[in-house]
Design an enzyme around this catalytic site. Structure first.
Site, PDB file in Angstrom:
ATOM      1  N   LYS A 172       1.249  -5.858  -9.877  1.00  0.00           N
ATOM      2  CA  LYS A 172       1.017  -4.413  -9.826  1.00  0.00           C
ATOM      3  C   LYS A 172       2.116  -3.729  -9.008  1.00  0.00           C
ATOM      4  O   LYS A 172       2.182  -3.871  -7.788  1.00  0.00           O
ATOM      5  CB  LYS A 172      -0.343  -4.117  -9.183  1.00  0.00           C
ATOM      6  CG  LYS A 172      -0.654  -2.636  -9.123  1.00  0.00           C
ATOM      7  CD  LYS A 172      -1.128  -2.263  -7.732  1.00  0.00           C
ATOM      8  CE  LYS A 172      -1.113  -0.801  -7.411  1.00  0.00           C
ATOM      9  NZ  LYS A 172       0.092  -0.035  -7.607  1.00  0.00           N
ATOM     10  N   GLU A 247       4.363  -8.678   3.919  1.00  0.00           N
ATOM     11  CA  GLU A 247       5.638  -8.147   4.404  1.00  0.00           C
ATOM     12  C   GLU A 247       5.382  -6.675   4.708  1.00  0.00           C
ATOM     13  O   GLU A 247       5.225  -5.874   3.789  1.00  0.00           O
ATOM     14  CB  GLU A 247       6.708  -8.353   3.321  1.00  0.00           C
ATOM     15  CG  GLU A 247       8.107  -8.349   3.900  1.00  0.00           C
ATOM     16  CD  GLU A 247       8.685  -6.971   3.969  1.00  0.00           C
ATOM     17  OE1 GLU A 247       8.354  -6.239   4.936  1.00  0.00           O
ATOM     18  OE2 GLU A 247       9.452  -6.612   3.074  1.00  0.00           O
ATOM     19  N   CYS A 281      12.218  -1.560   4.494  1.00  0.00           N
ATOM     20  CA  CYS A 281      11.450  -2.265   5.526  1.00  0.00           C
ATOM     21  C   CYS A 281      12.372  -2.805   6.605  1.00  0.00           C
ATOM     22  O   CYS A 281      12.026  -2.851   7.771  1.00  0.00           O
ATOM     23  CB  CYS A 281      10.628  -3.377   4.891  1.00  0.00           C
ATOM     24  SG  CYS A 281      11.566  -4.364   3.737  1.00  0.00           S
ATOM     25  N   GLU A 377       7.268   2.715  12.485  1.00  0.00           N
ATOM     26  CA  GLU A 377       8.169   2.779  11.341  1.00  0.00           C
ATOM     27  C   GLU A 377       8.146   4.186  10.740  1.00  0.00           C
ATOM     28  O   GLU A 377       7.110   4.646  10.278  1.00  0.00           O
ATOM     29  CB  GLU A 377       7.714   1.753  10.297  1.00  0.00           C
ATOM     30  CG  GLU A 377       8.694   1.577   9.177  1.00  0.00           C
ATOM     31  CD  GLU A 377       8.302   0.450   8.232  1.00  0.00           C
ATOM     32  OE1 GLU A 377       7.134   0.416   7.790  1.00  0.00           O
ATOM     33  OE2 GLU A 377       9.165  -0.393   7.936  1.00  0.00           O
TER      34      GLU A 377
HETATM   35  P1  NAP Z   1       1.002   1.283   0.641  1.00  0.00           P
HETATM   36  O1  NAP Z   1      -0.113   2.220   0.387  1.00  0.00           O
HETATM   37  O2  NAP Z   1       0.793   0.133   1.540  1.00  0.00           O
HETATM   38  O3  NAP Z   1       1.519   0.793  -0.779  1.00  0.00           O
HETATM   39  C1  NAP Z   1       1.997  -0.486  -1.080  1.00  0.00           C
HETATM   40  C2  NAP Z   1       1.378  -1.018  -2.363  1.00  0.00           C
HETATM   41  O4  NAP Z   1      -0.022  -1.260  -2.156  1.00  0.00           O
HETATM   42  C3  NAP Z   1       1.442  -0.039  -3.535  1.00  0.00           C
HETATM   43  O5  NAP Z   1       1.583  -0.756  -4.732  1.00  0.00           O
HETATM   44  C4  NAP Z   1       0.082   0.622  -3.467  1.00  0.00           C
HETATM   45  O6  NAP Z   1      -0.313   1.209  -4.668  1.00  0.00           O
HETATM   46  C5  NAP Z   1      -0.783  -0.553  -3.120  1.00  0.00           C
HETATM   47  N1  NAP Z   1      -2.092  -0.191  -2.551  1.00  0.00           N
HETATM   48  C6  NAP Z   1      -2.460   0.939  -1.912  1.00  0.00           C
HETATM   49  N2  NAP Z   1      -3.746   0.873  -1.530  1.00  0.00           N
HETATM   50  C7  NAP Z   1      -4.211  -0.316  -1.935  1.00  0.00           C
HETATM   51  C8  NAP Z   1      -5.467  -0.990  -1.838  1.00  0.00           C
HETATM   52  N3  NAP Z   1      -6.513  -0.423  -1.230  1.00  0.00           N
HETATM   53  N4  NAP Z   1      -5.588  -2.235  -2.351  1.00  0.00           N
HETATM   54  C9  NAP Z   1      -4.541  -2.829  -2.943  1.00  0.00           C
HETATM   55  N5  NAP Z   1      -3.336  -2.253  -3.095  1.00  0.00           N
HETATM   56  C10 NAP Z   1      -3.164  -1.014  -2.590  1.00  0.00           C
HETATM   57  O7  NAP Z   1       2.240   2.068   1.204  1.00  0.00           O
HETATM   58  P2  NAP Z   1       2.536   3.624   1.002  1.00  0.00           P
HETATM   59  O8  NAP Z   1       1.318   4.448   1.222  1.00  0.00           O
HETATM   60  O9  NAP Z   1       3.154   3.729  -0.329  1.00  0.00           O
HETATM   61  O10 NAP Z   1       3.565   3.889   2.194  1.00  0.00           O
HETATM   62  C11 NAP Z   1       3.073   4.149   3.510  1.00  0.00           C
HETATM   63  C12 NAP Z   1       3.903   3.492   4.589  1.00  0.00           C
HETATM   64  O11 NAP Z   1       3.937   2.086   4.370  1.00  0.00           O
HETATM   65  C13 NAP Z   1       5.371   3.878   4.636  1.00  0.00           C
HETATM   66  O12 NAP Z   1       5.594   5.052   5.318  1.00  0.00           O
HETATM   67  C14 NAP Z   1       5.978   2.691   5.329  1.00  0.00           C
HETATM   68  O13 NAP Z   1       5.875   2.801   6.715  1.00  0.00           O
HETATM   69  C15 NAP Z   1       5.136   1.545   4.835  1.00  0.00           C
HETATM   70  N6  NAP Z   1       5.819   0.852   3.721  1.00  0.00           N
HETATM   71  C16 NAP Z   1       6.417  -0.321   3.983  1.00  0.00           C
HETATM   72  C17 NAP Z   1       7.099  -0.971   2.970  1.00  0.00           C
HETATM   73  C18 NAP Z   1       7.792  -2.263   3.203  1.00  0.00           C
HETATM   74  O14 NAP Z   1       8.738  -2.568   2.496  1.00  0.00           O
HETATM   75  N7  NAP Z   1       7.325  -3.088   4.106  1.00  0.00           N
HETATM   76  C19 NAP Z   1       7.179  -0.410   1.720  1.00  0.00           C
HETATM   77  C20 NAP Z   1       6.524   0.792   1.464  1.00  0.00           C
HETATM   78  C21 NAP Z   1       5.855   1.402   2.479  1.00  0.00           C
HETATM   79  P3  NAP Z   1      -0.015   2.769  -4.961  1.00  0.00           P
HETATM   80  O15 NAP Z   1       1.285   3.124  -4.328  1.00  0.00           O
HETATM   81  O16 NAP Z   1       0.008   2.786  -6.432  1.00  0.00           O
HETATM   82  O17 NAP Z   1      -1.118   3.558  -4.365  1.00  0.00           O
END
Ligand code: NAP
Ligand code: MG
Length: 475
Positions: A172, A247, A281, A377
């Site tokens: 996904k 990660e 990240c 972050e």
């Molecule tokens: P996120 O919500 O953690 O999204 C990451 C993935 O998880 C996406 O595919 C998301 O789907 C999915 N997801 C969201 N809620 C879920 C749930 N309850 N169960 C299973 N999967 C779920 O991250 P974000 O909201 O896009 O970003 C927020 C913050 O996360 C950023 O500001 C950053 O600090 C951090 N982040 C870190 C990384 C990294 O590389 N470590 C990457 C992105 C973000 P959807 O996006 O389709 O909702």
């Protein structure tokens, strides 16, 4: 237009919840559509993956798995330009960077194609009359959830080792960035992987993501994203007693000593925080710099920051927009909060006109390492400058965050390079360089709250396999 469908059991099928619009963050307008999926789609994908694992795919030799992965690498390479354009439109990455990412997804498939038939167990000397050996066996059905910042790269990074090792996958991508990934699946789906080996389900995290994370039929979950969702993934996996790879980002330091080659460090420091608009990240988001070279280096940084070109992805800027309005607000709030706490904005690039979600690269001076902006972050192009006195101080500051993903040490003193490298708690440490992105061969993953498990390199294969020990009593 890419298909607004899921790929399940070797067929393109509609999502059970309809469709979702995708946005182009450079212009705040529609970029395409994806399937909106939920529990029903995940059920079908997991069932198909299980059948593939127990059937044709499970019987496919390592040699043949490698061949299929190599074909995938080739078809991806042949279509780099198209993939890069989609990735750039969908995520706001400058086209040049999207091209690098499109090349890297192919490189992941190429690397693990070669690794597929070179990953094996050991023989173990045991008692007289016994022969003992270990096998590295696939786990079964692996679940993969990735974020929106490097969709193509992360698709290769998470899927290629799992497939090389013989797992069947359910994948996904993030709702905000799917188009290039769907296209990559279209290309790969025609190469002869047995039906059910690779399954793609798109949609919202709360719907299809949660359904996948909760599914009892998954043997391993690999997740990259926020700590909050990572915790959920781990809790769900606990309910099903299965391993996870997490990660969860970082607050990575670039530690610069007074004997460092500052001219060499300057462009690397800038690039490590502005690449992908800071949405990386492994962004180098803390500049930990020795007091006596602070002013000289910061003056040079100010000059550079002012000149960084921000703009729509297709105008070939230095950096493009932030992925969506919510993330843009989050980055803006971080900077506001830091200013309220006494940090100073030393330099900011120019913000372009237009409807894109732009945030200009921002240099924050004399930040206290205990402050909110130094500890959390930002996921935007914001660099916090933190001065230090001596080596012990540098090590303390570098380690004094909850994260431990990557770090860099800049010095010409070999002894110091080794001492500091050994003292830093991070999954990767660079000396006189910084390695955000790329480095397919290099094991990558976190310590502390950056997560656990390793991706990239040969090491990734250990995470998606188990050891089976075979003990033969032959007298
Ligand atoms: P996120 O919500 O953690 O999204 C990451 C993935 O998880 C996406 O595919 C998301 O789907 C999915 N997801 C969201 N809620 C879920 C749930 N309850 N169960 C299973 N999967 C779920 O991250 P974000 O909201 O896009 O970003 C927020 C913050 O996360 C950023 O500001 C950053 O600090 C951090 N982040 C870190 C990384 C990294 O590389 N470590 C990457 C992105 C973000 P959807 O996006 O389709 O909702
Ligand atoms: Mg999200």
């Amino acid at each position: 237009m890419t298909k607004a469908q899921n790929f399940i059991n070797g067929k393109w099928v509609d999502g059970s919840l309809g469709k979702l619009d995708m946005l182009n963050p450079s212009y705040d307008r529609k970029a395409g559509e994806i399937a909106r999926s939920g529990k029903e789609d995940v059920d079908a994908a997991v069932k198909a993956a299980r059948a593939a694992f127990e059937g044709m795919w499970g019987k496919t030799s390592a040699e043949d798995r490698g061949r299929l992965l190599y074909k995938a690498a080739q078809v991806l390479l042949e279509n780099v330009d198209e993939l890069a354009e989609l990735e750039s439109k969908d995520t706001g990455k400058p086209l040049k960077q999207a091209k690098t990412d499109a090349t890297l997804i192919a490189r992941y498939f190429e690397f693990y194609a070669g690794a597929a038939d070179k990953f094996h167990g050991d023989t173990i000397p045991f008692k007289d009359g016994y022969t003992v050996y270990t096998q590295r066996v696939p786990l079964g059905v692996t679940g993969h959830i990735i974020p929106w910042n490097y969709p193509l790269q992360m698709t290769g990074r998470t899927l290629a080792p799992a497939l090389a090792a013989g797992n069947a996958v359910v994948f996904k991508p993030a709702e905000d960035a799917c188009l290039a990934v769907v296209r990559a699946f279209e290309l790969i789906s025609e190469l002869g992987f047995p039906a059910g080996t690779l399954n793609l389900v798109t949609g919202l995290g709360q719907e299809v993501g949660a359904a996948l994370a909760n599914h009892p039929g998954i043997d391993h979950m690999a997740f990259t994203g926020s700590p909050e969702v990572g915790i959920e993934i781990m809790k769900n996996s606990a309910n099903h007693i299965r391993p996870v790879l997490l990660e969860l980002g970082g607050k990575s330091p670039q530690v610069i000593f007074n004997d460092a080659d500052l001219d060499a460090a300057l462009p690397v420091v800038v690039n490590a925080i502005i690449q992908n608009a800071g949405q990386t990240c492994s962004a180098g988001s803390r500049l930990v710099i020795q007091e006596d070279i602070h002013d000289e280096f910061v003056d040079k940084l100010i000059e550079r920051f002012k000149k960084i070109k921000v703009g729509p992805a297709d105008s070939d800027p230095d950096i493009g927009p932030i992925i969506n309005k919510k993330q843009l607000k989050r980055v803006e709030d971080f900077v506001k909060r830091a200013e309220e706490a006494g940090a100073t904005i030393l330099a900011q690039a120019e913000k372009p006109e237009g409807d894109g979600y732009f945030f200009p690269p921002t240099l924050m001076g004399r930040v206290n390492n205990d402050s909110y902006i130094a500890q959390n972050e930002v996921f935007g192009p914001v660099l916090a400058v933190i001065p230090f006195k001596d080596e012990a101080d540098a090590i303390r500051i570098a380690n004094d965050v909850e994260y431990g993903l990557i770090a860099a040490v800049w010095t010409k003193d070999n002894g110091r390079a080794h001492r500091v490298t050994n003292a830093i708690h991070a999954g990767q440490v660079y000396v006189n360089g910084y390695g955000a992105g790329g480095g397919v061969e290099l094991p990558f993953g976190g310590m502390k709250k950056s997560g656990f498990g390793r991706e990239k390199g040969f090491e990734a294969l250990y995470d998606v396999t188990a050891v089976k020990t075979v003990v033969i009593n032959h007298g």
